[in-house]
Design a protein around this motif. Structure first.
Motif: not given
Length: 115
Positions: A5, A10, A69-74, A109, A112, A114-115
């Motif tokens: 990352f 994140p 977690t991260t916002e991106a993985a929510y 980061g 987790v 990330h998409p």
């Protein structure tokens, strides 16, 4: 293999759910971490929950699971929890982390997906 990352830190979230047994809580925690949807999950309990359900007030012993977690993985984490959970309407609450150490955010980061 740990994903790399290199972007900005994140936006971190804590995501809370509850379930009616320690074994189910442990399974939810492990499943999300193994799927790299959360860097960490903490199980605590039992706690007593008092809530409205189907026009009655219910009281239940539950275990809480808090995911880091991260916002991106929510969205992926939420979908995972809804699919894995056996409650008709499981609690899935996300709270933004307002402040955290740079080292912790960097670790989050990396851990987790990330998409």
């Amino acid at each position: 293999m740990t994903p790399t990352f290199d972007g900005p830190a994140p936006l971190a979230l804590t995501v809370l759910t509850t379930t009616d047994s320690r074994a189910k809580a442990d399974a939810l925690a492990r499943g999300a971490v193994e799927a790299r949807l959360a860097a960490c999950a903490q199980v605590s309990g039992p706690v007593t929950s008092v809530y409205h359900w189907q026009r009655a007030i219910e009281t239940a012993e539950e275990w809480q699971v808090v995911f880091k977690t991260t916002e991106a993985a929510y969205e992926a984490l939420e979908a995972h929890l809804l699919a894995a959970h056996d409650y008709e309407t499981p609690e899935v609450l996300a709270t933004p982390v307002v402040r955290a150490s740079a080292a912790y955010l960097a670790w989050l980061g990396r851990e987790v997906a990330h998409p």
